[in-house]
Design an enzyme around this catalytic site. Structure first.
Site, mmCIF file in Angstrom:
data_model
loop_
_atom_site.group_PDB
_atom_site.id
_atom_site.type_symbol
_atom_site.label_atom_id
_atom_site.label_comp_id
_atom_site.label_asym_id
_atom_site.label_seq_id
_atom_site.Cartn_x
_atom_site.Cartn_y
_atom_site.Cartn_z
ATOM 1 C CE LYS A 22 -2.426 -0.806 3.725
ATOM 2 N NZ LYS A 22 -1.728 -2.061 4.114
ATOM 3 N NE ARG A 97 -5.999 0.798 11.133
ATOM 4 C CZ ARG A 97 -4.994 0.199 10.503
ATOM 5 N NH1 ARG A 97 -5.175 -1.011 10.008
ATOM 6 N NH2 ARG A 97 -3.824 0.780 10.373
ATOM 7 N NE ARG A 136 8.080 -6.202 5.139
ATOM 8 C CZ ARG A 136 6.977 -5.522 5.425
ATOM 9 N NH1 ARG A 136 6.346 -4.890 4.449
ATOM 10 N NH2 ARG A 136 6.506 -5.470 6.645
ATOM 11 N NE ARG A 170 7.748 -3.663 11.114
ATOM 12 C CZ ARG A 170 6.530 -3.251 10.806
ATOM 13 N NH1 ARG A 170 6.353 -2.390 9.815
ATOM 14 N NH2 ARG A 170 5.489 -3.679 11.478
ATOM 15 N NE ARG A 181 1.828 -7.432 10.694
ATOM 16 C CZ ARG A 181 3.143 -7.374 10.455
ATOM 17 N NH1 ARG A 181 4.009 -7.621 11.421
ATOM 18 N NH2 ARG A 181 3.599 -7.086 9.276
#
Length: 227
Positions: A22, A97, A136, A170, A181
């Site tokens: 996004k 959301r 990532r 992360r 998630r």
């Protein structure tokens, strides 16, 4: 012959789970169409820094460890939409959301004669997304993004952009957390997908392809929905 028809700034919504791209796609749409990306986190931080009334209210809640209410977020968004750089339109990333937030957003936009031009859902394959996100990492110096499989530095351990040699990941970019998630996203967003589908503004696009291919598909949607 002259016309008095006024084009209202376009409002686009990007829907998609963490890692769907996004942020990357929103920045590309900014460059291509002059739209402004608005994410909830950035909006809150900017409002707090600016010391607006809504920003002060948000700061108070955040400092007490609470969750900023929908009313405060809507108030901050109302202020932001009135700023000159939003005249060509905006891309909402991370808001709404829930269906309740979507209804509040509709009420806000009706005040200025605006509407949701398109709610674009970036469709992904969950298993592939786990691999994508879990791989990532970024350069600690400049923030350039890399991936174990899809985008490695030209020289191992050295950033292509700044030459830095310190990379970081992360803590929540691991397979278990990403899967959790994704499950939460699907559960929370399903009503939102139905909401915008019912209003006839939902668009879906395959977000598992190459970045440029996804961007091309998004551009076609934007040109049609917000000419």
């Amino acid at each position: 012959m002259s016309t008095n028809v006024m084009t209202r700034p376009a409002v686009l919504i990007l829907l998609g789970p963490p890692g769907a791209g996004k942020g990357t796609q929103a920045r590309m749409l900014e460059d291509s169409f002059g739209l402004v990306q608005l994410s909830t986190g950035d909006l809150l931080r900017a409002a707090v820094a600016a010391g607006t009334e809504a920003g002060k209210a948000a700061k108070s809640v955040m400092e007490s460890g609470g969750l900023v209410s929908d009313e405060i977020v809507i108030a901050i968004l109302r202020d932001r939409l009135g700023e000159p750089d939003c005249a060509k339109g905006v891309i909402l990333d991370g808001f709404p959301r829930t269906a309740v937030q979507a209804e509040a957003l509709d009420a806000l936009l009706s005040e200025t004669g605006q509407k949701i031009n398109a709610a674009i859902s970036l469709e992904v394959d969950d298993d592939a997304m786990v691999a994508r996100v879990a791989g990532r990492y970024t350069c600690a110096g400049c923030g350039e993004g890399y991936h174990d499989t899809f985008k490695q530095p030209k020289v191992a351990g050295t950033c292509d952009k700044c030459g830095g040699t310190e990379m970081k990941r992360r803590a929540d970019d691991n397979a278990e957390t990403v899967a959790s998630r994704l499950a939460a996203y699907h559960e929370q967003t399903a009503p939102l997908i139905a909401y915008y589908d019912g209003k006839g503004v939902l668009q879906k696009i395959d977000a598992m392809g190459q970045i440029d291919a996804v961007a091309e598909g998004l551009a076609k949607i934007v040109k049609t929905a917000a000419p």
